[in-house]
Write a protein that holds these residues in place. Sequence first.
Motif, PDB file in Angstrom:
ATOM      1  N   ARG A  97       0.975  -1.262  -0.215  1.00 48.03           N
ATOM      2  CA  ARG A  97      -0.270   0.066  -0.076  1.00 48.03           C
ATOM      3  C   ARG A  97       0.765   1.296   0.144  1.00 48.03           C
ATOM      4  O   ARG A  97       0.422   2.529  -0.621  1.00 48.03           O
ATOM      5  CB  ARG A  97      -0.675  -0.595   1.083  1.00 48.03           C
ATOM      6  CG  ARG A  97      -2.221   0.913   1.239  1.00 48.03           C
ATOM      7  CD  ARG A  97      -2.996   0.388   0.378  1.00 48.03           C
ATOM      8  NE  ARG A  97      -4.196   0.831   0.163  1.00 48.03           N
ATOM      9  CZ  ARG A  97      -4.743   1.832  -0.594  1.00 48.03           C
ATOM     10  NH1 ARG A  97      -3.755   2.483  -1.239  1.00 48.03           N
ATOM     11  NH2 ARG A  97      -6.013   2.766  -0.896  1.00 48.03           N
ATOM     12  N   VAL A 103      -4.481   0.091  -5.061  1.00 43.86           N
ATOM     13  CA  VAL A 103      -4.737  -1.740  -5.016  1.00 43.86           C
ATOM     14  C   VAL A 103      -6.261  -2.197  -5.311  1.00 43.86           C
ATOM     15  O   VAL A 103      -7.249  -1.060  -5.312  1.00 43.86           O
ATOM     16  CB  VAL A 103      -4.018  -2.302  -3.680  1.00 43.86           C
ATOM     17  CG1 VAL A 103      -4.730  -2.930  -3.245  1.00 43.86           C
ATOM     18  CG2 VAL A 103      -2.871  -1.560  -3.184  1.00 43.86           C
ATOM     19  N   CYS A 164      -8.674  -0.862   0.231  1.00 44.48           N
ATOM     20  CA  CYS A 164      -8.173  -0.643  -1.025  1.00 44.48           C
ATOM     21  C   CYS A 164      -8.907   0.274  -1.953  1.00 44.48           C
ATOM     22  O   CYS A 164     -10.409   0.435  -1.954  1.00 44.48           O
ATOM     23  CB  CYS A 164      -8.453  -2.346  -2.198  1.00 44.48           C
ATOM     24  SG  CYS A 164     -10.328  -2.634  -2.237  1.00 44.48           S
TER      25      CYS A 164
END
Length: 365
Positions: A97, A103, A164
């Motif tokens: 990350r 992501v 994400c």
Amino acid sequence: MKILLLGEYSNVHATLAEGLRQLGHQVTVVSNGDFWKDYPRDIDVSRPNGPLAGPRLMLRLYRLLASLRGYDVVQLINPIFFELRAERLFWFYKFLRRHNRKVVLGAFGMDWYWVHTCITEKPLRYSDFNFGDKVRTDDAARKEISDWTGTAKERLNKLIAQDCEAIVTGLYEYDVCYRPHYPDKTRFIPFPIRLPDYYSTEICKQPKVTIFIGISRGRSAYKGTDIMLQAAKDIRDKYPHRMKLIVAEGVPFEEYRQLMEGSDAILDQLYAYTPSMNPLLAMSKGIICIGGGEPENYEIIGEKQLKPIINVEPNYESVCHELEQLILHPERIPQLKWQSREYVKRHHDYLKVARQYEQLYLTLQ
């Protein structure tokens, strides 16, 4: 774009990588090849055999960290994206990350949202974990429920899903588990299949109809393959001059693909609503899928004409009935084979699917 595809399920990432590269993107696949299936990858991160396997794998991953940074998109096949305990993966996720731009989480198989939704909310009439209101209590189902409920796997899955930028669901079943929780970031994209140049719509070995079934190690009861196999054996014994049965058990992908060649139909996943990667690959070769073909499958994919999948209810009697009908009415086979190939071409062609991923990735930049 520079894209990292991390982990593998049934050749999803390897095939997607081919399509994205055709579109001009720089793609790296890092995986263990999905265990014994040994799918292609650029960097192998298989867990070593023998003592201290976990620490040895972690050492290899630490040495690879420089090659896991600087990507526009990192897509995880699953919350368990390396063969490590979930507790170990929090650190690796935070590293990914911190050192990459965006992501994406893949909802392609076993995870907490799949398990939890099927045993609590039960939006599906049947699944790997429930039949109507009844939760499965066999050993295989209980093991998965135990692994994913109230554990580090659950916490990791929730963290990644919340953190994400996007969640991609590959089947209707997984979409109904994620979309209620994350309606703004969940996107359904069909699985990618590279269509072979050759396929046949004819009965392969007249007068016998050839049925193929693949058995995954340790997952036969969980996926209902044991029931499908027994039904196939019983119908073969009932019609020995009309049916041939091919069984592939725990073999690498290339061998699996070769054994599948020359079949008329494939039996796959008794408890599924939809065909996954292996039956889709078979369908691309003009092989009929006997398995999951519920109306919801056609609805989510937007198909109103082609209905090539022979849908079965999740029980022995249904599998026997549909097999027997196919064996006794082989005149159906050429049309179903043509429709199967056309269905995959229309919805799952790897370049068409790669373009859908490309559009998703571009919206995240």
